[in-house]
Write a protein that holds these residues in place. Structure first.
Motif, PDB file in Angstrom:
ATOM      1  N   LYS A  89       0.951  -1.313   0.008  1.00 11.68           N
ATOM      2  CA  LYS A  89      -0.174  -0.020   0.042  1.00 11.68           C
ATOM      3  C   LYS A  89       0.777   1.460  -0.035  1.00 11.68           C
ATOM      4  O   LYS A  89       2.019   1.302   0.473  1.00 11.68           O
ATOM      5  CB  LYS A  89      -0.788  -0.170   1.212  1.00 11.68           C
ATOM      6  N   LYS A  90       0.266   2.341  -0.589  1.00 14.75           N
ATOM      7  CA  LYS A  90       1.033   3.477  -0.580  1.00 14.75           C
ATOM      8  C   LYS A  90       1.398   4.013   0.834  1.00 14.75           C
ATOM      9  O   LYS A  90       0.703   3.922   1.839  1.00 14.75           O
ATOM     10  CB  LYS A  90       0.201   4.777  -1.308  1.00 14.75           C
ATOM     11  N   GLY A  91       2.760   4.447   0.866  1.00 13.93           N
ATOM     12  CA  GLY A  91       3.110   4.933   2.296  1.00 13.93           C
ATOM     13  C   GLY A  91       3.652   3.935   3.402  1.00 13.93           C
ATOM     14  O   GLY A  91       3.777   3.998   4.423  1.00 13.93           O
ATOM     15  N   ASN A  92       3.402   2.680   2.694  1.00  9.56           N
ATOM     16  CA  ASN A  92       3.820   1.569   3.555  1.00  9.56           C
ATOM     17  C   ASN A  92       5.206   1.812   4.160  1.00  9.56           C
ATOM     18  O   ASN A  92       6.293   2.015   3.318  1.00  9.56           O
ATOM     19  CB  ASN A  92       3.659   0.266   2.647  1.00  9.56           C
ATOM     20  N   ARG A  93       5.527   1.646   5.519  1.00  8.20           N
ATOM     21  CA  ARG A  93       6.925   1.780   6.020  1.00  8.20           C
ATOM     22  C   ARG A  93       7.719   0.902   5.408  1.00  8.20           C
ATOM     23  O   ARG A  93       9.226   1.144   5.202  1.00  8.20           O
ATOM     24  CB  ARG A  93       6.889   1.736   7.544  1.00  8.20           C
ATOM     25  N   LEU A  94       7.503  -0.334   5.279  1.00  8.66           N
ATOM     26  CA  LEU A  94       8.222  -1.454   5.009  1.00  8.66           C
ATOM     27  C   LEU A  94       8.949  -1.231   3.562  1.00  8.66           C
ATOM     28  O   LEU A  94      10.089  -1.301   3.124  1.00  8.66           O
ATOM     29  CB  LEU A  94       7.951  -2.768   5.013  1.00  8.66           C
ATOM     30  N   VAL A  95       7.849  -0.672   2.597  1.00  9.40           N
ATOM     31  CA  VAL A  95       8.252  -0.275   1.370  1.00  9.40           C
ATOM     32  C   VAL A  95       9.702   0.789   1.358  1.00  9.40           C
ATOM     33  O   VAL A  95      10.457   0.668   0.419  1.00  9.40           O
ATOM     34  CB  VAL A  95       7.210   0.090   0.450  1.00  9.40           C
ATOM     35  N   LYS A  96       9.345   1.990   2.306  1.00 12.99           N
ATOM     36  CA  LYS A  96      10.235   2.978   2.263  1.00 12.99           C
ATOM     37  C   LYS A  96      11.531   2.226   2.788  1.00 12.99           C
ATOM     38  O   LYS A  96      12.747   2.504   1.938  1.00 12.99           O
ATOM     39  CB  LYS A  96      10.082   3.800   3.111  1.00 12.99           C
ATOM     40  N   VAL A  97      11.779   1.212   3.563  1.00 13.66           N
ATOM     41  CA  VAL A  97      12.952   0.542   4.197  1.00 13.66           C
ATOM     42  C   VAL A  97      13.274  -0.349   2.869  1.00 13.66           C
ATOM     43  O   VAL A  97      14.811  -0.063   2.583  1.00 13.66           O
ATOM     44  CB  VAL A  97      12.755  -0.500   5.154  1.00 13.66           C
ATOM     45  N   ILE A  98      12.707  -0.916   2.061  1.00 14.74           N
ATOM     46  CA  ILE A  98      13.198  -1.744   1.037  1.00 14.74           C
ATOM     47  C   ILE A  98      13.935  -0.710  -0.067  1.00 14.74           C
ATOM     48  O   ILE A  98      15.021  -1.260  -0.446  1.00 14.74           O
ATOM     49  CB  ILE A  98      12.246  -2.436   0.291  1.00 14.74           C
ATOM     50  N   ARG A  99      13.285   0.288  -0.377  1.00 15.52           N
ATOM     51  CA  ARG A  99      13.949   1.320  -1.121  1.00 15.52           C
ATOM     52  C   ARG A  99      15.188   1.530  -0.678  1.00 15.52           C
ATOM     53  O   ARG A  99      16.377   1.772  -1.515  1.00 15.52           O
ATOM     54  CB  ARG A  99      12.809   2.556  -1.438  1.00 15.52           C
ATOM     55  N   VAL A 100      15.267   1.932   0.448  1.00 16.82           N
ATOM     56  CA  VAL A 100      16.661   2.484   1.042  1.00 16.82           C
ATOM     57  C   VAL A 100      17.596   1.662   0.724  1.00 16.82           C
ATOM     58  O   VAL A 100      18.728   1.656   0.479  1.00 16.82           O
ATOM     59  CB  VAL A 100      16.368   2.992   2.295  1.00 16.82           C
ATOM     60  N   THR A 101      17.398   0.255   1.313  1.00 18.77           N
ATOM     61  CA  THR A 101      18.271  -0.838   1.145  1.00 18.77           C
ATOM     62  C   THR A 101      18.787  -1.093  -0.039  1.00 18.77           C
ATOM     63  O   THR A 101      19.988  -1.331  -0.373  1.00 18.77           O
ATOM     64  CB  THR A 101      17.712  -2.112   1.905  1.00 18.77           C
ATOM     65  N   ALA A 102      17.840  -0.868  -1.159  1.00 19.12           N
ATOM     66  CA  ALA A 102      18.132  -1.261  -2.407  1.00 19.12           C
ATOM     67  C   ALA A 102      19.151  -0.161  -3.071  1.00 19.12           C
ATOM     68  O   ALA A 102      20.007  -0.652  -3.957  1.00 19.12           O
ATOM     69  CB  ALA A 102      16.765  -1.316  -3.375  1.00 19.12           C
ATOM     70  N   GLU A 103      18.869   1.048  -2.567  1.00 14.83           N
ATOM     71  CA  GLU A 103      19.651   2.179  -3.149  1.00 14.83           C
ATOM     72  C   GLU A 103      21.023   1.996  -2.426  1.00 14.83           C
ATOM     73  O   GLU A 103      21.952   2.248  -3.088  1.00 14.83           O
ATOM     74  CB  GLU A 103      19.123   3.442  -2.740  1.00 14.83           C
ATOM     75  N   THR A 104      21.035   1.488  -1.281  1.00 14.33           N
ATOM     76  CA  THR A 104      22.358   1.273  -0.540  1.00 14.33           C
ATOM     77  C   THR A 104      23.203   0.269  -1.255  1.00 14.33           C
ATOM     78  O   THR A 104      24.280   0.482  -1.514  1.00 14.33           O
ATOM     79  CB  THR A 104      22.047   0.904   0.982  1.00 14.33           C
TER      80      THR A 104
END
Lengths: 291, 307
Positions: free
Chosen positions: B124-139
């Motif tokens: 879902k939009k604004g899901n906190r897990l999604v944010k974490v996954i994005r950050v880790t993928a960028e890392t």
């Protein structure tokens, strides 16, 4: 068996959603594992050697159990700064050319060339450095040739495609109305591009530079082949230098015990540098998208 | 001012096909005239052109230099079946590169594609897990290959006791290319119009059927372009492989055998310094592979843009 099929039929949506979720968590797991293994092996070594002695020690003599990586930290910073001096002006101006000056006929050739520049493996760059850049520096500037200067020239070439593609995208993202408004006020094409569009693309271009810094500081194989790799603080840009990355690859093959751990700790320092650069990059990118 | 009047006159002259393009178009003579009044602009124009020329010239020089020096040494011995220190054959290394690529993709593609499906279709939009996954993928994208190499050595080679092996190398590389596949698949899925999904749901299909039957097929070219990008990275990788896959110059009998890929082979040849000519020839082979990959990927990109 039939019960299993029945179960699958009834719950497949839920099961598959769980599978998707699990795979999505793999990248989190990967980052966590990388951190655990690197820090877990590196931090104890730093503690054993002493953080100040390790980070600021100017002598690296594994034979005598002296592990100071200050020369390597300086080395990484020197060659990265050199690469920025060489690569950023050329890359930035090329990006401007590609975004605002290039006729479509030339763009059709230039764009694949930049892509190819990004695709060439670092060993091939390194080999090119060994057979062309090192002799060139030796002939023209003197010294042994394997030096900060050669490494900077090579890394500058290697970070070109990163800087070009990120900057080009940033320039293209600026609304055309900026350019048109400036032209309508009587400015020339060049002035419109440089004075009206580029300030708006500033943070995107900075993001490209930061990404280039990340690539330069993390580059390993090409650097080993042209940098000379002496673990001491160089006095001039014509002297050899060893970077953090080179330190790891040079000695990992035969290192044992504390020596090996010290090399992993070198990796930890490199990793910390990269994390800082990444953070800076995402801040700049977010700022660029907001404006 | 004069330049502008000229332009206007020209538009009148070209009145027959005078469109918006013609108004904005400046002839070379007008340009030169305006440059005479604004030397700063001329300087900028020259600088920009020069930079592009330097970029292009460097690439042409690099590729040309290696081709000219390497092509004469593409001898039959270089392509014999087994490696000896005399012939420096690249064939085992080429086979190893192929195996390494296939094995890495086998691990990374399902993981990357399925996680992208989760991010785009399920989260879902604004899901906190999604944010974490994005950050880790960028890392993961930003981590240099030598750090991957260190991690692979500590985890796959030592902790899991796989030794220097094809499998340890492939697993290390698959983590490295995971963000590439994830990001390209995500973009491809996002570009599938919502009306496809709505149509599918409207006909009574479930979420799972919609994902696999309706959303994924049009995203295939995009996913393929990610796979090709990842292949390019695998083929050129050295630092992540030296201490995970090792550098034995023959085809291993299983996934737990040590194997050097073409790029590692090239590094060893160049490092030993005994076979410079063969190193040139190996560089030619590597360049040819990379150019081929770039051609395929640009053709694919054009097809995606065209459709």
């Amino acid at each position: 068996m039939i019960a299993a099929v029945e179960y699958w039929r009834r719950h497949k949506e839920g099961i598959m959603q769980a599978v998707f979720l699990a795979t999505a968590c793999v990248s989190i797991l990967a980052v966590a594992l990388i951190c655990i293994f690197l820090f877990g092996n590196g931090i104890p070594a730093i503690a054993k050697i002493g953080p100040l002695k390790f980070l600021l020690g100017t002598k690296w003599k594994p034979g005598n159990n002296i592990y100071g990586i200050f020369p390597m930290i300086l080395g990484s910073i020197y060659v990265t700064a050199g690469a920025i001096l060489v690569g950023v002006p050329i890359g930035f101006l090329t990006a401007v050319f590609m975004a605002k000056f290039c006729p479509p006929g030339i763009y059709r050739f230039l764009k694949p060339m930049v892509d190819l520049l990004a695709g060439i493996p670092s060993v091939v760059y390194g080999f090119f450095g060994v057979v062309v850049i090192v002799p060139f520096v030796r002939e023209v500037f003197g010294g042994k040739g394997q030096s900060i200067l050669s490494t900077s020239l090579l890394l500058g070439l290697m970070i070109l495609p990163t800087i070009i593609s990120v900057s080009e995208a940033a320039i293209r993202a600026v609304p055309e109305s900026y350019y048109e408004g400036s032209l309508a006020l009587g400015a020339t094409h060049e002035r419109s591009v440089f004075a009206a569009m580029l300030p708006a693309a500033k943070s995107g271009i900075m993001a490209g530079v930061i990404l280039g810094v990340g690539r330069a500081i993390g580059e390993t194989m090409a650097v080993i082949m042209v940098a000379g790799n002496q673990p001491r603080i160089p006095d001039s840009i014509l002297e050899g230098v060893r970077t953090l990355t080179a330190n790891i690859v040079m000695e990992m093959g035969y290192a044992t015990d504390l020596h090996r751990e010290a090399l992993i700790a070198t990796g930890v320092v490199l990793f910390a540098f990269i994390l800082m650069i990444n953070l800076l990059f995402s801040i700049l990118k977010a700022r660029g998208e907001r404006s | 001012m004069e330049g502008n009047i000229n332009t206007a006159a020209e538009v009148k002259l070209n009145g027959l096909h005078g469109n918006a393009q013609a108004i904005n178009h400046q002839t070379w003579r007008e340009r030169l005239k305006s440059y005479r009044r604004t030397p700063g602009s001329l300087l900028l124009f020259l600088l920009v052109g020069l930079a592009a020329l330097v970029t292009a010239a460097m690439l042409i020089f690099l590729v040309g230099y290696i081709l000219v020096n390497g092509v004469p040494y593409l001898t039959p011995e270089l392509f014999s079946w087994t490696y000896t220190s005399d012939n420096c054959s690249v064939v085992p290394a080429m086979i190893n590169t192929l195996l390494m690529t296939l094995l890495s993709l086998l691990v990374a593609v399902p993981l990357g594609v399925l996680s992208a499906v989760y991010l785009v279709e399920y989260a879902k939009k604004g899901n906190r897990l999604v944010k974490v996954i994005r950050v880790t993928a960028e890392t993961l994208t930003g981590i240099p290959s030598i750090v991957y190499g260190l991690f692979g050595m500590l985890f796959f080679v030592s902790a899991l006791k796989w030794g220097y092996s094809l499998l340890a190398g492939a697993c290390t590389l698959s983590i490295m290319i995971l963000p590439v596949i994830l990001r390209t698949t995500e973009e491809a899925l996002l570009s599938v119009p919502d009306s496809f999904r709505e149509g599918s749901f409207g006909l009574g299909a479930g979420k799972l059927r919609t994902v696999f039957r309706i959303v994924l097929p049009p995203a295939v070219p995009g996913i393929l372009s990610g796979i090709i990008l990842a292949t390019g990275r695998i083929v050129g990788e050295t630092a992540a492989l030296i201490y995970t896959a090792g550098s034995v110059a023959k085809v291993p009998s299983g996934v737990f055998g040590s194997a050097r890929t073409l790029a590692v082979h090239m590094y060893n040849l160049s490092n030993e310094g005994l076979h410079v000519n063969q190193a040139y020839a190996t560089a030619v082979v590597l360049l040819a592979v990379v150019i081929l990959i770039n051609l395929i990927s640009s053709r694919l990109a054009r097809r995606i843009a065209g459709s």
